[in-house]
Scaffold this motif. Structure first.
Motif, short mmCIF file in Angstrom:
data_model
loop_
_atom_site.label_atom_id
_atom_site.label_comp_id
_atom_site.label_asym_id
_atom_site.label_seq_id
_atom_site.Cartn_x
_atom_site.Cartn_y
_atom_site.Cartn_z
N UNK A 36 0.86 -1.24 -0.10
CA UNK A 36 0.07 -0.02 -0.06
C UNK A 36 0.81 1.18 0.13
N UNK A 37 2.01 1.31 0.70
CA UNK A 37 2.87 2.49 0.67
C UNK A 37 3.40 2.60 -0.66
N UNK A 38 3.63 1.52 -1.51
CA UNK A 38 4.08 2.09 -2.77
C UNK A 38 3.17 2.37 -3.85
N UNK A 39 1.85 2.12 -3.41
CA UNK A 39 0.78 2.54 -4.19
C UNK A 39 0.27 4.04 -3.65
N UNK A 40 0.62 4.30 -2.48
CA UNK A 40 0.53 5.65 -2.00
C UNK A 40 1.57 6.64 -2.57
#
Length: 386
Positions: free
Chosen positions: A127-131
């Motif tokens: 999710x951090x990468x998507x954010x």
């Protein structure tokens, strides 16, 4: 209501199908979901003009309640008025609500869900990468080469990362700075503001009623207050919920509350859908409906009542400058929040590796995000040591 600023005019049905799909498959919380809307609706489909999107983002950031859900409602309002806002909001929230209620039912039946920790270990890193990717696209599309907007962005990014909180008065200050710099008011001009907030009275909870009715009433009023008075991204509501759900009302234990937040994080859609999970644990299916309806009611009312006036004033040059400043501040706060979340989720070599691989897959290989999220969850289960 039809917008004259978008390059294409979709049917309302197509608009609703898009938000139903985003609510069912959109991971990453408010930052990533806002980025999806910008990429899909503005850049690719061209169903929403860049100006409408920027105004909607600023309006949602200045208003209390969940950012992504309110932005969806605002864009629905631009497309189809009150009916558009109502149906868009329902389509966006319904998939994640049903998922969370199903997980809550399993949780009540089988007890704690220890596997959630492992899944979140992997999913949180992905999710951090998507954010980060979504924040980058927002930065690129909203700030461009405007030096003042970059300064305001940097100030809010640093402040948010340092204080670990989003302060609404700083958004207003950035808007005023941009307005004074870009469209200084004349001495005899009226000082209008198109970003006014809809006032809401204090909500009183409690009452000496029979236990079940008292609990349901307190639950509804508590989540109504959460939707009406909590500013910032969906994650900003977590400390507020903890104070009420665990400390004040003792509805859940701390462990149950953390599981509720984890469930919201590993399911698509808005983070505040955790209200449905909490409501189910407190008062069953009726509690889930009451809590979810209450937390989304204030932002819905603000869009319906406030958007017409906001949009009318938003065409004013000074208000446009104000909105630009608020938008730069909002994107800065998003970047600061991404830093905070990254620091908490990327805690070792495996999580950093999952984040890097995810970023590469979604950026260069164009692998669908739900598939990447599923793979990250499996990797988390295998790698998590507890």
């Amino acid at each position: 209501m039809a917008t004259d600023r978008g390059e294409a005019q979709p049917k309302l049905r197509d608009f609703l199908v898009y938000f139903l799909r985003l609510g069912a498959l959109g991971f990453g919380g408010p930052i990533a979901l806002a980025g999806h809307m910008q990429k899909d609706l503005v850049e690719e489909k061209k169903w929403v003009s860049s100006q409408d999107y920027v105004e909607g983002l600023a309006f949602s950031q200045l208003s209390p309640g969940p950012l992504a859900a309110q932005l969806a409602m605002y864009l629905g309002w631009v497309r189809g008025g009150t009916l558009g806002a109502t149906l868009t909001g329902a389509a966006f929230v319904l998939p994640s609500f049903l998922m969370v209620v199903a997980l809550a039912a399993l949780y009540v039946h089988f007890g704690r869900l220890p596997w959630i920790q492992g899944v979140f270990y992997g999913v949180g890193a992905a999710v951090i990468a998507i954010i980060v990717r979504s924040a980058y696209k927002l930065i690129r599309s909203t700030l461009k080469n405007d030096l003042l907007l970059w300064v305001l962005f940097a100030a809010l990014a640093v402040t948010t990362a340092w204080k670990e909180a989003e302060m609404v008065w700083l958004f207003l200050l950035c808007g005023v700075i941009s307005m004074v710099a870009k469209a200084p008011p004349r001495m005899n001009a009226a000082n209008g503001s198109g970003a006014s907030l809809v006032g809401t009275g204090k909500l009183l909870a409690g009452g000496m009623l029979p236990a079940s009715a008292a609990t349901a009433g307190a639950l509804f009023l508590f989540f109504l207050k959460a939707g009406a008075f909590v500013f910032g991204s969906g994650l900003a509501i977590v400390p507020f919920l903890y104070g009420g759900v665990v400390s004040q009302y003792h509805w859940l234990t701390e462990r149950q509350f953390l599981d509720a937040v984890a469930v919201a994080m590993i399911t698509p859609g808005p983070i505040v859908i955790t209200a449905g999970f909490v409501g189910y644990l407190v008062a069953g299916p009726a509690g889930a409906v009451l809590a979810a309806a209450a937390v989304f009611a204030p932002p819905y009312a603000i869009v319906i009542l406030g958007a017409p006036y906001y949009r009318r004033f938003a065409k004013n040059e000074r208000v446009k400058a104000f909105v630009q400043g608020v938008t730069a501040a909002a994107v800065g706060a998003i970047a600061g929040a991404a830093f905070i979340l990254g620091r908490r989720s990327l805690v070792d070599v495996p999580t950093i590796s999952i984040a890097v691989v995810t970023f590469g897959l979604i950026s260069f290989k164009k692998v669908p995000e739900p598939l990447v999220i599923f793979a990250a969850g499996v990797a988390g289960l295998l790698l998590f040591k507890g």
